[in-house]
Design a protein around this motif. Sequence first.
Motif, mmCIF file in Angstrom:
data_model
loop_
_atom_site.group_PDB
_atom_site.id
_atom_site.type_symbol
_atom_site.label_atom_id
_atom_site.label_comp_id
_atom_site.label_asym_id
_atom_site.label_seq_id
_atom_site.Cartn_x
_atom_site.Cartn_y
_atom_site.Cartn_z
ATOM 1 N N ALA A 1 -8.208 10.261 4.557
ATOM 2 C CA ALA A 1 -9.636 10.571 4.460
ATOM 3 C C ALA A 1 -9.824 11.971 3.897
ATOM 4 O O ALA A 1 -10.688 12.207 3.046
ATOM 5 N N GLU A 2 -8.996 12.902 4.363
ATOM 6 C CA GLU A 2 -9.085 14.279 3.857
ATOM 7 C C GLU A 2 -8.784 14.323 2.367
ATOM 8 O O GLU A 2 -9.458 14.994 1.584
ATOM 9 N N TRP A 3 -7.762 13.558 1.981
ATOM 10 C CA TRP A 3 -7.368 13.545 0.568
ATOM 11 C C TRP A 3 -8.511 13.065 -0.314
ATOM 12 O O TRP A 3 -8.863 13.707 -1.298
ATOM 13 N N ILE A 4 -9.137 11.942 0.062
ATOM 14 C CA ILE A 4 -10.180 11.395 -0.817
ATOM 15 C C ILE A 4 -11.407 12.301 -0.815
ATOM 16 O O ILE A 4 -12.081 12.431 -1.839
ATOM 17 N N ARG A 5 -11.674 12.954 0.323
ATOM 18 C CA ARG A 5 -12.825 13.871 0.355
ATOM 19 C C ARG A 5 -12.588 15.023 -0.621
ATOM 20 O O ARG A 5 -13.479 15.418 -1.364
ATOM 21 N N LEU B 1 -8.382 2.758 -0.004
ATOM 22 C CA LEU B 1 -9.540 3.333 0.667
ATOM 23 C C LEU B 1 -10.808 2.919 -0.044
ATOM 24 O O LEU B 1 -10.839 2.791 -1.264
ATOM 25 N N GLU B 2 -11.853 2.756 0.761
ATOM 26 C CA GLU B 2 -13.171 2.570 0.166
ATOM 27 C C GLU B 2 -13.927 3.859 0.453
ATOM 28 O O GLU B 2 -14.048 4.252 1.621
ATOM 29 N N ALA B 3 -14.409 4.505 -0.587
ATOM 30 C CA ALA B 3 -15.127 5.761 -0.355
ATOM 31 C C ALA B 3 -16.478 5.698 -1.024
ATOM 32 O O ALA B 3 -16.637 5.120 -2.095
ATOM 33 N N ASP B 4 -17.442 6.290 -0.361
ATOM 34 C CA ASP B 4 -18.813 6.216 -0.850
ATOM 35 C C ASP B 4 -19.452 7.596 -0.738
ATOM 36 O O ASP B 4 -19.478 8.170 0.355
ATOM 37 N N VAL C 1 -15.680 7.194 4.412
ATOM 38 C CA VAL C 1 -14.373 6.639 4.039
ATOM 39 C C VAL C 1 -14.008 5.522 4.999
ATOM 40 O O VAL C 1 -14.185 5.665 6.207
ATOM 41 N N SER C 2 -13.474 4.444 4.460
ATOM 42 C CA SER C 2 -12.917 3.401 5.324
ATOM 43 C C SER C 2 -11.642 2.868 4.690
ATOM 44 O O SER C 2 -11.433 3.012 3.488
ATOM 45 N N GLY C 3 -10.797 2.275 5.518
ATOM 46 C CA GLY C 3 -9.565 1.678 5.014
ATOM 47 C C GLY C 3 -8.389 2.631 5.043
ATOM 48 O O GLY C 3 -7.252 2.244 4.753
ATOM 49 N N ASN C 4 -8.627 3.896 5.424
ATOM 50 C CA ASN C 4 -7.498 4.835 5.462
ATOM 51 C C ASN C 4 -6.660 4.589 6.703
ATOM 52 O O ASN C 4 -7.174 4.363 7.784
#
Lengths: 474, 408, 122
Positions: free
Chosen positions: C37-41, C16-19, C28-31
């Motif tokens: 997306a929820e996980w990285i958030r 994932l790319e997260a910013d 989030v992109s790449g998920n």
Amino acid sequence: MHYRFDIVIIGGGVVGSSIARELSRTTASVAVLERNPDVVDETSGRNSAVVHGGFAYDRGSLKAKLCVEGNRMMGALSEELGFPFVRCGKVLVGNTDEDLRTLENTIKQGYDNGASGLSLIDSAKLHELVPAVIGSFAMFSENSGILDPFLYTIHIAENAHENGVEYFLSHEVSSIAKKDGRHFISAGDDTFEADWVVNAAGLGAKAISDMLGIEGYKVIGSKGNYLVLDKTLGPLLPMPVYPVPSNTYMGIHVTPTVDGNVTVGPDAINTDDFSYYGVPADKMEYLRESASSLWPHINKKDVIRTFSGILPKWVDDNGKIQDFRIEIRDDIDSMAVNLIGIESPGLTAAVPISRMVFSMITERGQFQMKTDWNGHHDKPFRFSDADDKTLICSCENVTEEEIVRAIHNPLGVHTLSGIKYRTRAMMGRCQSGFCHMKIEHLIERKCGIRAEDVRYMRPGSWVLAGKMRECNGK
Amino acid sequence: MENRGIVVIGAGPAGLAAAVKLRRLGAEDVLVIERENETGGILRQCIHDGFGLERFGKSISGPEYAALLKSEAEELGIECLTGTSVLEISKDRTITAASPSGVVEIHAEAIIAAAGCRERSRGSIMIPGERPAGVYTAGTAQAYMNLYNRMPGRNAVILGSGDIGLIMARRLTLEGAKVSAVFELQDHPNGLERNIVQCLDDYSIPLYLSHTVTEIHGKDRIEGVTVSAVDGNLRPIEGTEKYYSCDTLILSVGLIPDNTILEKAGVEIDPSTNGAVVDEHLMTSIPGIFSAGNMLHVHDLADFASAEAEAAAENAFLYASGKLDTGRNLSVVPGEGVSHTVPGRITGHGPFTASLRVRKKERGKTVEVRQGGKILGYRFFPLVIPSQMISVDAEAAAGCENVEVIVR
Amino acid sequence: MKKIYTCIICPRSCELEADILPDGQVSVSGNGCPRGAEWIRNELSDPKRTIASSVLVEGGEKEIVSVRLSSPVPLRMIFPIMDEIRRVSAKAPVSIGDIIIRDVLSSGADVIATSSVLAKKE
């Protein structure tokens, strides 16, 4: 503290301790000052562990004479002192005409030196003796052998101690003063007043010689690196295999140990740092490559560790290696025996050297012999002797009882390395991965030492920072 | 000498699971031999969670996992000889062991060797430099902290990014020690991504890939290390040396199945795993001697080691009942992109599962099990990495050619 | 600042790319799925962790007992919780599952024993 002894020996390695043991036959009071926490920490514990045949030394030299004597007596000595020794023989392998001439000359030199059991053998016989070796012919020295250098040295020292010699470990001599015909030796926080001083300090001998006023010796360190191979290789090497020798350097050889490992080495690089024992990366590769042309079973995956040793070589101004120097310099100090350049074959010749020193001292004074001197040391307590065979070290089959007995050794050595050399624990394939903590824990409990005070070898080698959780809930 | 039924060597996650399975299958006499004074194997010191998700459906610590297996074993009345180390196994399955009551000899109808693995040491990777105290393999440091309540040091550098090294980075940090950095020889981390995040990133411990320790400094206690970058052939690059001061060096540089007793018995060993060459029944080249768990090949999860040991138990039970199809007819070899694969031999008479590790990280790959031109089984993976063991089911290999496992 | 993360929710291990944007939102992109997306958030806003450690034992056959948190807690609470773990001791015998510190620092998680320690025999 101030101590008074008739004889003080500086250096507790195999030579110093042998001298102590011989002198303990008399009623004189004898002390050994050893700078390390154990008697095997320097050259006595860092060598090829070979009992040499006596053919590699110049005719008429002390090295030759004392080596041949030491070789002859080694069987009886190992019985008396309870250390492992195997008279397995040795081959010096050659391929060219020049090699052949060198070997012929070596055999002659050997016989002139009083050695025996030397013969030229052809390829068939060579491969009968060592099937895996690469070579066309060889000199076979049937009286050469291998021993356990740790138990050899330790048992000599323990027997000397048993016969009344006092050992002062971790006592490095810093100065020697002379007054009224007596020596005043400063070592650690103590002073030792002695009639006789014996300088058996090995790598430290030149410094002690200077302190005695016998100056001018040039001693270089010859550092040799070794690979240690796993025990699975032992059966492939029934005896040491050497390439054709010279009188200054044995060559990269492969040597079985009495326990079934194989050592590869040493090489020989001059050094003046007598305390650096690291093995450089390029040397490890060099050893492997070089010795593989002699015996092709040296693989990286079988190397369990590397080590090095430094030999003190007495050289002249041109760098030419000299003989053993064992002297009393009446013009400087008639009550000091000075041993310089005791390198290979010092291990083989230790007892003959010590008998020579014994004679040199006793013929100059009135010494009485003890009637109850006992030169016997039991064989080490091993796996087969224990009732409870729960193992602490499963690589080397060492039981808890052996470890505990080693912890309570007569010289009072309480380091992890001290246990290692006395029991072989920590020397196996896993290199103490599974037993380090068990042994450390036993040392803490049996010696009442705190975790932060346990040492691997020398005073600075702390093993643990301390308890993780202290009782006050820190 | 005692005549016993099926003997399991090792009471860790593999050994205990095998013993429990054997009893559940109906084996009457099951004996477990364990060299430590307690059962549980390496689980005893793995106090972090992450165990048991597959087997018990919950994430628990190593000791808890071991306790669950142990109570199952106790309920089933399985005898366990602790403080007992196997010295030797003969080809006719006689076990000689060192025990608190001396040397014992036990003849077994079948043996499951599940005695785990050892850590690669400083000596065997031959790091140059001095020999000070303070160089510890990660498992030894872990045992010191978790079992003995002792701190190995206060200022550490870690070589190797395998899970154990990462776990120890966190453990040391939580106990107030400084962990300056983790160095990894390869160009990719060796352990789980989860551990990189939760053991390094969380504590701002830097990870340097393609780096290794090229010299150890310190005469009596380690004082520092020289670290160099390495090239594509993993050789140190001259001029990249950096000094890191530390009082402890933790080595997490590889686990090696510990097969000394099987080697001595003459069992065929696979040089790429250092474990026994087994067939699809997990039987070694000596009839009736089976191997499973980390002693066979190093697993990523204790749960899988347990599962594999259960499979060995099923086959050992069949063998002891005279019902196992033996015959090691075909080799299964690692091919393109595959580092090693188990089993290394198959009877050819039935389906089997290849458990393997790939050589490098790749996305979107199919792993195939083939015999000549014929594909016996395949599986697509969105991602394959060396640090994760994967498996591919394959049908019986009817032909007489050897079988190869490859990454397409 | 854009960073790459490897998602740990499932074996797909998407990169994932997260910013974290100026307004606090996370792009989030790449998920491969919404869970990623929820996980990285969650990871970026309030990462939760569980840890394992050891507690001193009084009167036991062993000096320490292994413990862990019964459920994940915010990452920022880890070191304060470690201080609590270091302060306390447990009286032998200790059994697996014993609660050594209940609801440590009001985190909602207990510090529970994960091994057992018998009382020292006199």
